[in-house]
Motif scaffolding. Sequence first.
Motif, short mmCIF file in Angstrom:
data_model
loop_
_atom_site.label_atom_id
_atom_site.label_comp_id
_atom_site.label_asym_id
_atom_site.label_seq_id
_atom_site.Cartn_x
_atom_site.Cartn_y
_atom_site.Cartn_z
N MET A 34 0.73 -1.26 0.12
CA MET A 34 -0.16 -0.20 0.09
C MET A 34 0.87 1.18 -0.01
N ALA A 35 0.29 2.24 -0.51
CA ALA A 35 1.04 3.34 -0.55
C ALA A 35 0.20 4.80 -0.52
N TRP A 36 0.71 5.69 -0.17
CA TRP A 36 0.11 7.20 -0.42
C TRP A 36 0.84 7.99 -1.37
N PHE A 37 -0.05 8.62 -2.17
CA PHE A 37 0.62 9.75 -3.10
C PHE A 37 -0.12 11.06 -2.78
N ARG A 38 0.27 11.93 -3.40
CA ARG A 38 -0.46 13.33 -3.31
C ARG A 38 -0.09 14.15 -4.59
N GLN A 39 -1.05 15.11 -4.70
CA GLN A 39 -0.92 15.78 -5.87
C GLN A 39 -1.39 17.25 -5.65
N ALA A 40 -0.37 18.12 -5.97
CA ALA A 40 -0.84 19.66 -5.63
C ALA A 40 -1.47 20.17 -6.73
N ALA A 49 4.73 7.78 0.50
CA ALA A 49 5.02 6.57 1.64
C ALA A 49 4.37 5.51 1.05
N ALA A 50 5.37 4.12 1.21
CA ALA A 50 4.76 3.06 0.82
C ALA A 50 5.01 1.80 2.04
N ILE A 51 4.32 0.84 2.23
CA ILE A 51 4.45 -0.18 3.34
C ILE A 51 4.23 -1.51 2.48
N ARG A 52 4.95 -2.54 3.11
CA ARG A 52 4.89 -3.67 2.40
C ARG A 52 3.59 -4.56 2.97
N TRP A 53 3.30 -5.39 2.16
CA TRP A 53 2.12 -6.23 2.74
C TRP A 53 1.97 -6.35 4.06
N SER A 54 3.18 -7.09 4.59
CA SER A 54 3.15 -7.62 6.14
C SER A 54 3.20 -6.31 6.94
N PHE A 102 6.80 -4.27 -3.76
CA PHE A 102 7.17 -3.24 -3.00
C PHE A 102 8.71 -3.07 -2.90
N PRO A 103 9.56 -2.02 -3.05
CA PRO A 103 8.79 -0.79 -2.99
C PRO A 103 8.89 -0.37 -4.47
N ARG A 104 7.71 0.62 -4.53
CA ARG A 104 7.45 0.97 -5.88
C ARG A 104 6.96 2.57 -5.54
N TYR A 105 7.58 3.32 -6.51
CA TYR A 105 7.33 4.82 -6.34
C TYR A 105 6.51 5.52 -7.37
N SER A 106 6.15 5.04 -8.38
CA SER A 106 5.49 5.55 -9.59
C SER A 106 4.13 5.22 -9.70
N PRO A 107 3.22 6.22 -9.74
CA PRO A 107 1.76 5.61 -10.00
C PRO A 107 1.39 4.49 -10.78
N PRO A 108 2.07 4.25 -11.97
CA PRO A 108 1.68 3.13 -12.99
C PRO A 108 2.00 1.99 -12.32
#
Length: 123
Positions: A34-40, A49-54, A102-108
């Motif tokens: 799971m991750a959080w993204f933001r857009q201004a 931020a991102a977190i592994r499944w566990s 995980f980890p992944r940093y790009s929306p796609p």
Amino acid sequence: QVQLVESGGGLVQAGGSLRLSCVASGRTFSTYAMAWFRQAPGKEREFVAAIRWSGGSTNYADSVKGRFAISRDNAKSTVSLQMNSLKPEDTAVYSCAAGRAFPRYSPPDYDYWGQGTQVTVSS
């Protein structure tokens, strides 16, 4: 199929705190990173931020490291983002996302998205 619904956004003064939550539907939540993204306004969506499944590993953007904390509760199908020491530049629509790696940093790299919640930090 995973459906995500965020909550917890709002207006806060600089230096304040907010806690965002994202509740997932579906029985496979615990298998997703799971991750959080933001857009201004006027800017591209960016990784927060991102977190592994566990829940055992986390990653943060440099801009929020030390101020934000991501966590998850697989029993409640929930991922949270605790945001402290907020700055005006943190103002954005925050969205949670679910992905397989995980980890992944790009929306796609993420398969499912919530609708987003607005965070506004006043100076």
